[in-house]
Design an enzyme around this catalytic site. Structure first.
Site, short mmCIF file in Angstrom:
data_model
loop_
_atom_site.label_atom_id
_atom_site.label_comp_id
_atom_site.label_asym_id
_atom_site.label_seq_id
_atom_site.Cartn_x
_atom_site.Cartn_y
_atom_site.Cartn_z
CG ASP A 13 -1.81 1.17 1.34
OD1 ASP A 13 -1.76 2.06 0.45
OD2 ASP A 13 -2.60 1.22 2.30
CG MET A 14 0.29 4.32 -3.01
SD MET A 14 0.26 4.81 -4.73
CE MET A 14 -1.51 4.96 -5.00
CE LYS A 27 2.29 5.27 -18.97
NZ LYS A 27 1.37 4.14 -18.90
CG HIS A 31 -5.12 10.80 -13.31
ND1 HIS A 31 -4.37 10.36 -14.35
CD2 HIS A 31 -5.98 9.78 -13.04
CE1 HIS A 31 -4.76 9.15 -14.71
NE2 HIS A 31 -5.73 8.78 -13.92
C1 LIG Z 1 -4.55 4.13 -13.07
S1 LIG Z 1 -3.67 2.72 -12.50
C2 LIG Z 1 -2.01 3.04 -12.97
C3 LIG Z 1 -1.81 2.94 -14.45
C4 LIG Z 1 -0.46 2.41 -14.85
N1 LIG Z 1 0.63 3.11 -14.18
C5 LIG Z 1 -0.32 2.57 -16.35
O1 LIG Z 1 0.32 3.51 -16.79
O2 LIG Z 1 -0.90 1.77 -17.06
C6 LIG Z 1 -3.60 2.97 -10.75
C7 LIG Z 1 -2.90 1.83 -10.04
O3 LIG Z 1 -2.73 2.18 -8.66
C8 LIG Z 1 -2.89 1.00 -7.91
N2 LIG Z 1 -3.22 1.37 -6.54
C9 LIG Z 1 -4.39 1.85 -6.06
N3 LIG Z 1 -4.32 2.08 -4.74
C10 LIG Z 1 -3.06 1.72 -4.38
C11 LIG Z 1 -2.37 1.72 -3.13
N4 LIG Z 1 -2.96 2.16 -2.00
N5 LIG Z 1 -1.09 1.30 -3.10
C12 LIG Z 1 -0.48 0.88 -4.22
N6 LIG Z 1 -1.07 0.86 -5.44
C13 LIG Z 1 -2.35 1.27 -5.51
C14 LIG Z 1 -3.99 0.24 -8.61
O4 LIG Z 1 -3.92 -1.12 -8.30
C15 LIG Z 1 -3.66 0.51 -10.07
O5 LIG Z 1 -2.81 -0.48 -10.56
#
Ligand SMILES: C[S@@+](CC[C@H](N)C(=O)[O-])C[C@H]1O[C@@H](n2cnc3c(N)ncnc32)[C@H](O)[C@@H]1O
Length: 97
Positions: A13-14, A27, A31
């Site tokens: 979890d970031m 990336k 947003h």
């Molecule tokens: C819009 S996607 C990213 C798109 C990707 N970087 C690309 O360019 O194709 C957002 C990502 O953030 C991840 N995510 C959401 N909440 C998160 C969290 N708390 N910690 C880590 N990753 C998370 C989701 O699983 C998803 O893979």
């Protein structure tokens, strides 16, 4: 995507922590989140990038949409704003971190 000599995948979890790295690439991530959540993510990135294994500072790279209505065509600005609304609709009601 397979692991390589200089690339590995670490789940987590970031909002809690981001592993040390030479570079952290966000990336199309920022947003999705509110300004407050973006600050939290960037704080975790900062902690992760202070020193890597060799004692060097890492970098944070952000690839995302930026509104630039003075230079963009009007259609492009509209697409970016609609994308923002889409994110708001899709992610409204997400649990607070
Ligand atoms: C819009 S996607 C990213 C798109 C990707 N970087 C690309 O360019 O194709 C957002 C990502 O953030 C991840 N995510 C959401 N909440 C998160 C969290 N708390 N910690 C880590 N990753 C998370 C989701 O699983 C998803 O893979």
């Amino acid at each position: 995507m397979p692991r390589t000599e200089n690339l590995s995948f670490v789940g987590g979890d970031m909002f809690q922590s981001i592993p040390y790295a030479d570079a952290t690439l966000l990336k199309l991530v920022m947003h999705n989140w509110s300004d407050e959540d973006c600050v939290k993510i960037l704080q975790r990135c900062r902690e992760a990038s202070i020193y890597n294994d060799e004692g060097r500072k890492g970098k944070v790279l952000i690839i995302d949409m930026v509104l630039n209505k003075d230079e963009d065509e009007a259609d492009m600005t509209e697409v970016k704003l609609l994308f923002d609304v889409l994110m708001m609709v899709l992610l409204a009601g997400e649990v607070e971190n």
